[in-house]
Write a protein that holds these residues in place. Structure first.
Motif, short mmCIF file in Angstrom:
data_model
loop_
_atom_site.label_atom_id
_atom_site.label_comp_id
_atom_site.label_asym_id
_atom_site.label_seq_id
_atom_site.Cartn_x
_atom_site.Cartn_y
_atom_site.Cartn_z
N ASP A 191 -10.59 0.59 -27.03
CA ASP A 191 -10.09 -0.02 -25.80
C ASP A 191 -9.40 1.00 -24.89
N GLU A 192 -8.89 2.07 -25.43
CA GLU A 192 -8.22 3.09 -24.63
C GLU A 192 -9.16 4.21 -24.19
N LEU A 193 -10.33 4.25 -24.76
CA LEU A 193 -11.24 5.35 -24.49
C LEU A 193 -11.67 5.40 -23.02
N PHE A 194 -11.93 4.26 -22.44
CA PHE A 194 -12.41 4.23 -21.07
C PHE A 194 -11.37 3.72 -20.07
N TYR A 195 -10.13 3.67 -20.48
CA TYR A 195 -9.06 3.31 -19.56
C TYR A 195 -8.78 4.51 -18.67
N TYR A 196 -8.95 4.37 -17.38
CA TYR A 196 -9.00 5.52 -16.47
C TYR A 196 -7.74 6.37 -16.47
N GLU A 197 -6.56 5.78 -16.71
CA GLU A 197 -5.33 6.56 -16.65
C GLU A 197 -5.11 7.40 -17.90
N SER A 198 -5.61 6.97 -19.03
CA SER A 198 -5.33 7.69 -20.27
C SER A 198 -6.53 8.47 -20.78
N PHE A 199 -7.66 8.47 -20.08
CA PHE A 199 -8.84 9.13 -20.59
C PHE A 199 -8.65 10.64 -20.76
N GLY A 200 -8.04 11.29 -19.78
CA GLY A 200 -7.84 12.74 -19.86
C GLY A 200 -6.95 13.13 -21.02
N LEU A 201 -5.85 12.43 -21.18
CA LEU A 201 -4.94 12.71 -22.28
C LEU A 201 -5.61 12.40 -23.62
N PHE A 202 -6.31 11.31 -23.68
CA PHE A 202 -7.02 10.94 -24.91
C PHE A 202 -8.06 11.99 -25.27
N ALA A 203 -8.81 12.45 -24.29
CA ALA A 203 -9.84 13.46 -24.54
C ALA A 203 -9.22 14.75 -25.06
N VAL A 204 -8.12 15.18 -24.47
CA VAL A 204 -7.46 16.41 -24.92
C VAL A 204 -6.95 16.25 -26.35
N LEU A 205 -6.31 15.13 -26.65
CA LEU A 205 -5.80 14.91 -28.00
C LEU A 205 -6.92 14.85 -29.03
N VAL A 206 -8.01 14.20 -28.69
CA VAL A 206 -9.13 14.11 -29.62
C VAL A 206 -9.77 15.48 -29.84
N LEU A 207 -9.91 16.27 -28.79
CA LEU A 207 -10.48 17.61 -28.95
C LEU A 207 -9.58 18.50 -29.81
N ILE A 208 -8.28 18.40 -29.62
CA ILE A 208 -7.35 19.17 -30.46
C ILE A 208 -7.45 18.71 -31.90
#
Length: 86
Positions: A50-67
């Motif tokens: 549910d948070e994966l495609f939420y526009y405000e948190s996508f960038g932060l989520f992507a960075v955390l997942v990549l780390i």
């Protein structure tokens, strides 16, 4: 920034699955430990769908997942090559 229960839960959900996967694979399936990175990514997608495609948190989520994936991959490959040389 305040530590809310939701933030603590999300932090635990980002840390516990990859650690558990690496430890389980290291103990019983050391030859296939490379799969922990893919399984960690799958866990992230399922846990945070549910948070994966939420526009405000996508960038932060992507960075955390990549780390997280980089750290899991480093640990998995370290165990894999250590097991292969030993």
């Amino acid at each position: 920034m305040e530590l809310t229960p939701t933030l603590i839960l999300n932090l635990a959900l980002l840390i516990v699955p990859p650690v558990a996967l690496v430890l389980v694979f290291r103990q019983w399936l050391a030859r296939h430990i490379r799969w922990t990175v893919a399984l960690t990514a799958l866990c992230d997608i399922l846990l945070f769908w549910d948070e994966l495609f939420y526009y405000e948190s996508f960038g932060l989520f992507a960075v955390l997942v990549l780390i997280q994936l980089a750290a899991t991959g480093a640990a998995a490959f370290r165990f894999y090559y250590k097991q292969g040389k030993g």
